[in-house]
Design an enzyme around this catalytic site. Sequence first.
Site, PDB file in Angstrom:
ATOM      1  CB  CYS A 116      -0.931   0.017   1.206  1.00 18.06           C
ATOM      2  SG  CYS A 116      -2.023  -1.402   1.253  1.00 18.06           S
ATOM      3  CG  HIS A 256      -3.455   3.280   3.039  1.00 17.88           C
ATOM      4  ND1 HIS A 256      -3.748   3.072   1.708  1.00 17.88           N
ATOM      5  CD2 HIS A 256      -3.530   2.054   3.635  1.00 17.88           C
ATOM      6  CE1 HIS A 256      -3.983   1.791   1.507  1.00 17.88           C
ATOM      7  NE2 HIS A 256      -3.865   1.156   2.665  1.00 17.88           N
ATOM      8  CG  ASN A 286      -6.694  -1.052   1.247  1.00 23.04           C
ATOM      9  OD1 ASN A 286      -6.020  -0.429   0.441  1.00 23.04           O
ATOM     10  ND2 ASN A 286      -6.181  -1.647   2.304  1.00 23.04           N
TER      11      ASN A 286
HETATM   12  O1  UT7 Z   1      -3.876  -1.582   3.601  1.00 19.69           O
HETATM   13  C1  UT7 Z   1      -3.132  -1.918   4.699  1.00 19.69           C
HETATM   14  C2  UT7 Z   1      -3.571  -2.866   5.595  1.00 19.69           C
HETATM   15  N1  UT7 Z   1      -4.895  -3.162   5.917  1.00 19.69           N
HETATM   16  C3  UT7 Z   1      -5.499  -2.595   6.949  1.00 19.69           C
HETATM   17  O2  UT7 Z   1      -5.075  -1.586   7.442  1.00 19.69           O
HETATM   18  C4  UT7 Z   1      -6.678  -3.304   7.534  1.00 19.69           C
HETATM   19  C5  UT7 Z   1      -6.603  -3.285   9.044  1.00 19.69           C
HETATM   20  N2  UT7 Z   1      -7.620  -4.038   9.739  1.00 19.69           N
HETATM   21  C6  UT7 Z   1      -8.932  -3.753   9.683  1.00 19.69           C
HETATM   22  O3  UT7 Z   1      -9.365  -2.887   8.941  1.00 19.69           O
HETATM   23  C7  UT7 Z   1      -9.856  -4.502  10.607  1.00 19.69           C
HETATM   24  O4  UT7 Z   1      -9.090  -5.214  11.527  1.00 19.69           O
HETATM   25  C8  UT7 Z   1     -10.834  -5.482   9.871  1.00 19.69           C
HETATM   26  C9  UT7 Z   1     -11.869  -4.705   9.122  1.00 19.69           C
HETATM   27  C10 UT7 Z   1     -10.045  -6.379   8.944  1.00 19.69           C
HETATM   28  C11 UT7 Z   1     -11.536  -6.354  10.880  1.00 19.69           C
HETATM   29  O5  UT7 Z   1     -12.231  -5.543  11.820  1.00 19.69           O
HETATM   30  P1  UT7 Z   1     -12.073  -5.824  13.394  1.00 19.69           P
HETATM   31  O6  UT7 Z   1     -12.993  -4.925  14.055  1.00 19.69           O
HETATM   32  O7  UT7 Z   1     -10.608  -5.684  13.699  1.00 19.69           O
HETATM   33  O8  UT7 Z   1     -12.549  -7.289  13.522  1.00 19.69           O
HETATM   34  P2  UT7 Z   1     -11.754  -8.590  14.019  1.00 19.69           P
HETATM   35  O9  UT7 Z   1     -10.725  -8.974  13.013  1.00 19.69           O
HETATM   36  O10 UT7 Z   1     -11.304  -8.354  15.415  1.00 19.69           O
HETATM   37  O11 UT7 Z   1     -12.905  -9.641  14.005  1.00 19.69           O
HETATM   38  C12 UT7 Z   1     -14.066  -9.490  14.813  1.00 19.69           C
HETATM   39  C13 UT7 Z   1     -15.071 -10.511  14.363  1.00 19.69           C
HETATM   40  C14 UT7 Z   1     -14.495 -11.914  14.172  1.00 19.69           C
HETATM   41  O12 UT7 Z   1     -15.429 -12.849  14.596  1.00 19.69           O
HETATM   42  P3  UT7 Z   1     -15.289 -13.583  16.021  1.00 19.69           P
HETATM   43  O13 UT7 Z   1     -13.976 -14.292  15.946  1.00 19.69           O
HETATM   44  O14 UT7 Z   1     -15.308 -12.485  17.025  1.00 19.69           O
HETATM   45  O15 UT7 Z   1     -16.475 -14.488  16.059  1.00 19.69           O
HETATM   46  C15 UT7 Z   1     -14.345 -12.006  12.683  1.00 19.69           C
HETATM   47  O16 UT7 Z   1     -14.396 -13.339  12.229  1.00 19.69           O
HETATM   48  O17 UT7 Z   1     -15.612 -10.122  13.090  1.00 19.69           O
HETATM   49  C16 UT7 Z   1     -15.551 -11.239  12.227  1.00 19.69           C
HETATM   50  N3  UT7 Z   1     -15.461 -10.770  10.854  1.00 19.69           N
HETATM   51  C17 UT7 Z   1     -16.536 -10.539  10.092  1.00 19.69           C
HETATM   52  N4  UT7 Z   1     -17.843 -10.632  10.349  1.00 19.69           N
HETATM   53  C18 UT7 Z   1     -18.697 -10.321   9.359  1.00 19.69           C
HETATM   54  C19 UT7 Z   1     -14.343 -10.507  10.131  1.00 19.69           C
HETATM   55  N5  UT7 Z   1     -14.687 -10.117   8.898  1.00 19.69           N
HETATM   56  C20 UT7 Z   1     -16.033 -10.134   8.852  1.00 19.69           C
HETATM   57  C21 UT7 Z   1     -16.985  -9.822   7.856  1.00 19.69           C
HETATM   58  N6  UT7 Z   1     -18.287  -9.922   8.143  1.00 19.69           N
HETATM   59  N7  UT7 Z   1     -16.616  -9.409   6.613  1.00 19.69           N
END
Ligand code: UT7
Length: 329
Positions: A116, A256, A286
């Site tokens: 990125c 970003h 993104n």
């Molecule tokens: O470009 C450079 C790099 N990329 C980034 O900067 C991305 C950085 N990370 C993020 O934007 C966020 O961490 C995410 C959007 C990827 C995830 O959001 P989060 O609030 O950090 O969620 P999490 O990874 O802590 O997951 C929470 C829950 C999980 O379920 P359990 O384990 O609590 O049951 C995930 O499996 O949300 C679940 N989850 C989803 N649920 C519905 C993850 N993706 C999804 C989804 N729909 N698409």
Amino acid sequence: MSYGARIIGVGSGFPETVVPNSYFETFLETSDEWIQTRTGIKTRRICDPAKGENTLSLALQASQKALKHANVKAEDIDLIIVGTVTPDTVMPTTANQIQALIGAKKAFSFDLQAACSGFLYGLSIADQYLQTGKATRALVIGVETLSTLMDWSDRGTCVLFGDGAGAAVLERTETSNKIISTKIYSDGNYGDLLCVPHGYSRVPPWSPEFSPKMNKIKMKGAEIFKIAVRSMVEASQEILRENNMTAKDVDFFIFHQANMRIIDMCAKTLGIEPHQTWNNVEKYGNTSAATLPVCLDEAWQAGKVKPGDTILMATFGGGLTWGSALVRL
Ligand code: UT7
């Protein structure tokens, strides 16, 4: 006499197909509501190879628009840098192909990989060449077709990314309207947090261990989230400090576009008002190396930034790589 590099034109390129969050509800356990509240994303653009859409076609669109905006002929460009981790072919590079397609006969050209951060790395490198006089006019492109690296069964990644390109034309200048400074950083110790583990020489496609699913982006989202906020804030503070400036001396900020919550946390920590930023993660998701030049292009077209303004850009990506740039337009 000190020389620098001025950004004199920008352009963007996108595929036609708009994919809304509701599409993912048809085959994944996810919802429009989850995606919007956790990321701010509503739609993204995805390439259709049947329409001839690919990394090169997006980069070409963005380049042609940037050249037109800058009122510069391709034959006057002498350096082309493309930041991408999703080239259509490894050899020739995207930059080599762009050189041929636009007819930049004088230019030397190369791709760089900084995920990125690819555009900001490219900007920093081009700035050095223009400062020293080794080049006079540069075309810097950030382009990505991350749809080619998506595991469509992984809801934690496939809803986040989109395809797109942004380009900027830079010209050598003696004026103070120039890139004031760039800071680029990397830390390979955290490479595994955001990576494509298989499909290259470590685990080649013919190896018994190869798994097509592992030839896709794997991300530890929550860890990346925290590091992204910290890195973009620190890179912004450090570049300001080094230039004896504060956020109050900056007219406009571009971060970003990975997640609206990351952007909001950076803006809040740095004390930035919402009207001082341009965000479009809602529309495009993104797009990795493309996000900064696309935001600059849209903000410029909308009259939110104008020549003379001081802009701070900050980015973060796989590698890990991150950085910032202070630009007087
Ligand atoms: O470009 C450079 C790099 N990329 C980034 O900067 C991305 C950085 N990370 C993020 O934007 C966020 O961490 C995410 C959007 C990827 C995830 O959001 P989060 O609030 O950090 O969620 P999490 O990874 O802590 O997951 C929470 C829950 C999980 O379920 P359990 O384990 O609590 O049951 C995930 O499996 O949300 C679940 N989850 C989803 N649920 C519905 C993850 N993706 C999804 C989804 N729909 N698409």
